[in-house]
Scaffold this active site. Structure first.
Site, PDB file in Angstrom:
ATOM      1  N   PHE A  69      -3.804   6.098   7.833  1.00 29.10           N
ATOM      2  CA  PHE A  69      -4.330   7.326   8.430  1.00 29.10           C
ATOM      3  C   PHE A  69      -5.741   7.601   7.916  1.00 29.10           C
ATOM      4  O   PHE A  69      -6.656   7.829   8.701  1.00 29.10           O
ATOM      5  CB  PHE A  69      -3.411   8.510   8.109  1.00 29.10           C
ATOM      6  N   ASP A  70      -5.915   7.573   6.601  1.00 28.84           N
ATOM      7  CA  ASP A  70      -7.230   7.795   5.994  1.00 28.84           C
ATOM      8  C   ASP A  70      -7.709   6.471   5.406  1.00 28.84           C
ATOM      9  O   ASP A  70      -7.540   6.187   4.226  1.00 28.84           O
ATOM     10  CB  ASP A  70      -7.146   8.871   4.909  1.00 28.84           C
ATOM     11  N   THR A  91      -6.006   0.645   4.738  1.00 29.62           N
ATOM     12  CA  THR A  91      -6.282  -0.514   3.917  1.00 29.62           C
ATOM     13  C   THR A  91      -7.795  -0.754   3.841  1.00 29.62           C
ATOM     14  O   THR A  91      -8.509  -0.713   4.846  1.00 29.62           O
ATOM     15  CB  THR A  91      -5.573  -1.749   4.486  1.00 29.62           C
ATOM     16  N   ASN A 116       0.005  -0.647  16.818  1.00 34.05           N
ATOM     17  CA  ASN A 116      -1.414  -0.739  16.479  1.00 34.05           C
ATOM     18  C   ASN A 116      -1.786  -2.184  16.165  1.00 34.05           C
ATOM     19  O   ASN A 116      -0.990  -2.950  15.633  1.00 34.05           O
ATOM     20  CB  ASN A 116      -1.753   0.186  15.303  1.00 34.05           C
ATOM     21  N   ARG A 117      -2.993  -2.530  16.550  1.00 33.76           N
ATOM     22  CA  ARG A 117      -3.598  -3.790  16.133  1.00 33.76           C
ATOM     23  C   ARG A 117      -5.026  -3.484  15.686  1.00 33.76           C
ATOM     24  O   ARG A 117      -5.988  -4.129  16.126  1.00 33.76           O
ATOM     25  CB  ARG A 117      -3.548  -4.825  17.260  1.00 33.76           C
ATOM     26  N   PHE A 120      -7.561  -3.659  10.211  1.00 33.50           N
ATOM     27  CA  PHE A 120      -8.221  -3.245   8.963  1.00 33.50           C
ATOM     28  C   PHE A 120      -9.669  -2.791   9.189  1.00 33.50           C
ATOM     29  O   PHE A 120     -10.589  -3.222   8.491  1.00 33.50           O
ATOM     30  CB  PHE A 120      -8.214  -4.375   7.923  1.00 33.50           C
ATOM     31  N   SER A 182       0.369  -6.767   6.868  1.00 34.05           N
ATOM     32  CA  SER A 182      -0.071  -6.344   8.192  1.00 34.05           C
ATOM     33  C   SER A 182      -0.030  -7.533   9.150  1.00 34.05           C
ATOM     34  O   SER A 182      -0.453  -8.635   8.791  1.00 34.05           O
ATOM     35  CB  SER A 182      -1.502  -5.796   8.131  1.00 34.05           C
ATOM     36  N   ASN A 184      -1.865  -7.824  11.730  1.00 34.10           N
ATOM     37  CA  ASN A 184      -3.087  -7.793  12.536  1.00 34.10           C
ATOM     38  C   ASN A 184      -4.277  -8.528  11.931  1.00 34.10           C
ATOM     39  O   ASN A 184      -5.367  -8.496  12.484  1.00 34.10           O
ATOM     40  CB  ASN A 184      -3.474  -6.336  12.814  1.00 34.10           C
ATOM     41  N   THR A 185      -4.071  -9.190  10.794  1.00 35.30           N
ATOM     42  CA  THR A 185      -5.091 -10.057  10.209  1.00 35.30           C
ATOM     43  C   THR A 185      -4.523 -11.467  10.180  1.00 35.30           C
ATOM     44  O   THR A 185      -3.501 -11.697   9.520  1.00 35.30           O
ATOM     45  CB  THR A 185      -5.466  -9.609   8.785  1.00 35.30           C
ATOM     46  N   LYS A 222       3.060  -4.360  -0.807  1.00 37.45           N
ATOM     47  CA  LYS A 222       3.660  -3.840   0.426  1.00 37.45           C
ATOM     48  C   LYS A 222       4.117  -5.012   1.272  1.00 37.45           C
ATOM     49  O   LYS A 222       3.327  -5.908   1.580  1.00 37.45           O
ATOM     50  CB  LYS A 222       2.651  -2.983   1.198  1.00 37.45           C
ATOM     51  N   ASN A 251       6.031  -2.345   5.915  1.00 37.65           N
ATOM     52  CA  ASN A 251       4.914  -2.236   6.847  1.00 37.65           C
ATOM     53  C   ASN A 251       5.464  -2.208   8.281  1.00 37.65           C
ATOM     54  O   ASN A 251       6.659  -2.065   8.491  1.00 37.65           O
ATOM     55  CB  ASN A 251       3.953  -3.414   6.646  1.00 37.65           C
ATOM     56  N   THR A 252       4.588  -2.365   9.250  1.00 34.63           N
ATOM     57  CA  THR A 252       5.001  -2.370  10.660  1.00 34.63           C
ATOM     58  C   THR A 252       5.695  -3.683  11.012  1.00 34.63           C
ATOM     59  O   THR A 252       5.605  -4.675  10.282  1.00 34.63           O
ATOM     60  CB  THR A 252       3.788  -2.174  11.575  1.00 34.63           C
ATOM     61  N   GLY A 305       9.720   4.847   9.925  1.00 32.82           N
ATOM     62  CA  GLY A 305      10.681   5.629  10.680  1.00 32.82           C
ATOM     63  C   GLY A 305      11.148   6.891   9.986  1.00 32.82           C
ATOM     64  O   GLY A 305      12.214   7.418  10.321  1.00 32.82           O
TER      65      GLY A 305
END
Length: 368
Positions: A69-70, A91, A116-117, A120, A182, A184-185, A222, A251-252, A305
């Site tokens: 989020f941040d 991240t 989400n993709r 980072f 993640s 997405n990397t 994580k 994680n997701t 969740g």
């Protein structure tokens, strides 16, 4: 009220645009002294019975904001104002990067989920470290720093990339998280294999110790919910072997089948990590398995969740000392943390446990 506002306004905006807009409002509110005091009183009332200690850190409660989020440590006070007991930023990668092309964030409203993709997207460890160094906290809160691999860095140079971030950020982190999960990397999840994870975690531990001599910065890893059970056990054993302080689960997920998704097929087929309600059962399953393996030797953080107090309570009974949320915040709005704390306090009061610490892992111990 928020749900009406979400349906009439936020739901009509691009999800990433809505995120930036809402986050900007939160940061602005946190800069106005009278307003932030009023909002904190309304949204973050304290429950003494929920006070929590983890990694030697004392927190007002067990519930924090998950990473994502941040990303750039720009709104820590704003999130504390909304009632989060700890805030995990990131991240953060060794070098700045824009992330993946847009559109890269999708709402699955019917499933109370997100895909989400992002990839980072962040300002890089040097700028984030400078931001943390210059920060004057308004609200006292624990700040975790989540670090990952820069996309252009090849897998064989990943350790050096993580070490660079750890050296820069450890001095400002209440705890440090190595994110190897993640989706997405490219190649990142390969680092969850113990033969790659052992040297990585050892190097980050050494880097954090070298950067901060006055205290020991807690180190966590994580992991993904998509790991096979034997790989979860291997990570748990490695964490104990290395004296890691914690594991964040999870994680997701890249899974789609078997989750009962009801959103449109086009949305469901989007690539990226799925988070939110559909991840609930698998994250809880991973958490239970971890606690059965490590017991009280390592602090576990439950995420995935967590929509309400019952979800948080189930995470604690399954072995989590800390619980985190993110996706549900999008759907529940600013009263998310307040409602969760209130419900958690009510569950503790009617339970056989005197403190939250007594409840941690209770369900797993019963079946052991």
């Amino acid at each position: 009220m928020y749900k009406i506002f979400f349906s009439l306004f936020f739901k009509r905006l691009d999800p990433e645009q809505a995120h930036h807009l809402a986050f900007r409002w939160i940061r602005l509110a946190a800069r106005v002294p009278v307003l932030r005091t009023f909002l904190a009183a309304a949204l973050a009332p304290r429950h003494k019975e929920l006070r929590t200690e983890a990694f030697g850190l004392r927190m007002h409660g067990p519930f924090g904001l998950a990473a994502g989020f941040d990303k750039n440590a720009v709104g820590i006070d704003g999130m504390a104002m909304l009632g989060f007991d700890h805030v995990e930023i990131g991240t953060v990668t060794g070098e700045p990067q824009p992330g993946n092309p847009k559109q890269r964030l999708f709402r699955l409203v019917e499933d109370r989920a997100l895909i989400n993709r992002m990839g980072f997207n962040n300002d890089g460890s040097l700028r984030v470290a400078a931001r943390l160094a210059s920060r004057t906290p308004v609200f006292k809160t624990v700040v975790g720093v989540n670090i990952g691999k820069t996309k252009v860095v090849p897998e064989e140079e990943a350790v050096a990339d993580y070490v660079k971030s750890a050296e820069r950020l450890a001095p400002y982190a209440d705890y440090l998280v190595v994110n190897v999960s993640s989706p997405n990397t490219p190649g990142l999840r390969n680092l969850q294999a113990t033969e790659a994870l052992r040297p990585l975690l050892s190097a980050v531990r050494e880097a954090a110790d070298g950067a901060v001599s006055a205290r020991r910065v807690p180190l966590l890893v994580k992991i993904a919910p998509d790991l096979a059970d034997e790989d979860i056990d291997a990570v748990a054993d490695l964490a104990v072997e290395l004296g890691l302080d914690g594991i964040i689960a999870t994680n997701t997920t890249i899974a789609r089948d078997g989750l009962g998704l009801t959103s449109g097929p086009a949305l469901v087929k989007e690539t990226g990590g799925l988070s939110g309600a559909p991840l609930k059962e698998r994250s809880l399953e991973v958490l239970r398995r971890l606690y059965a393996r490590v017991g009280d030797r390592i602090t576990l953080v439950g995420v995935g969740g967590v929509e309400n107090a019952e979800d948080a309570w189930q995470r604690i009974l399954a072995g989590a000392t800390l619980v985190q949320g993110y996706s549900a915040f999008i759907y529940e709005g600013p009263f998310y943390a307040r409602a969760l704390h209130k419900g958690l306090a009510a569950r503790l009061a009617t339970s056989p446990y005197t403190t939250l610490a007594d409840a941690v892992g209770a369900d797993v111990r019963k079946t052991a």
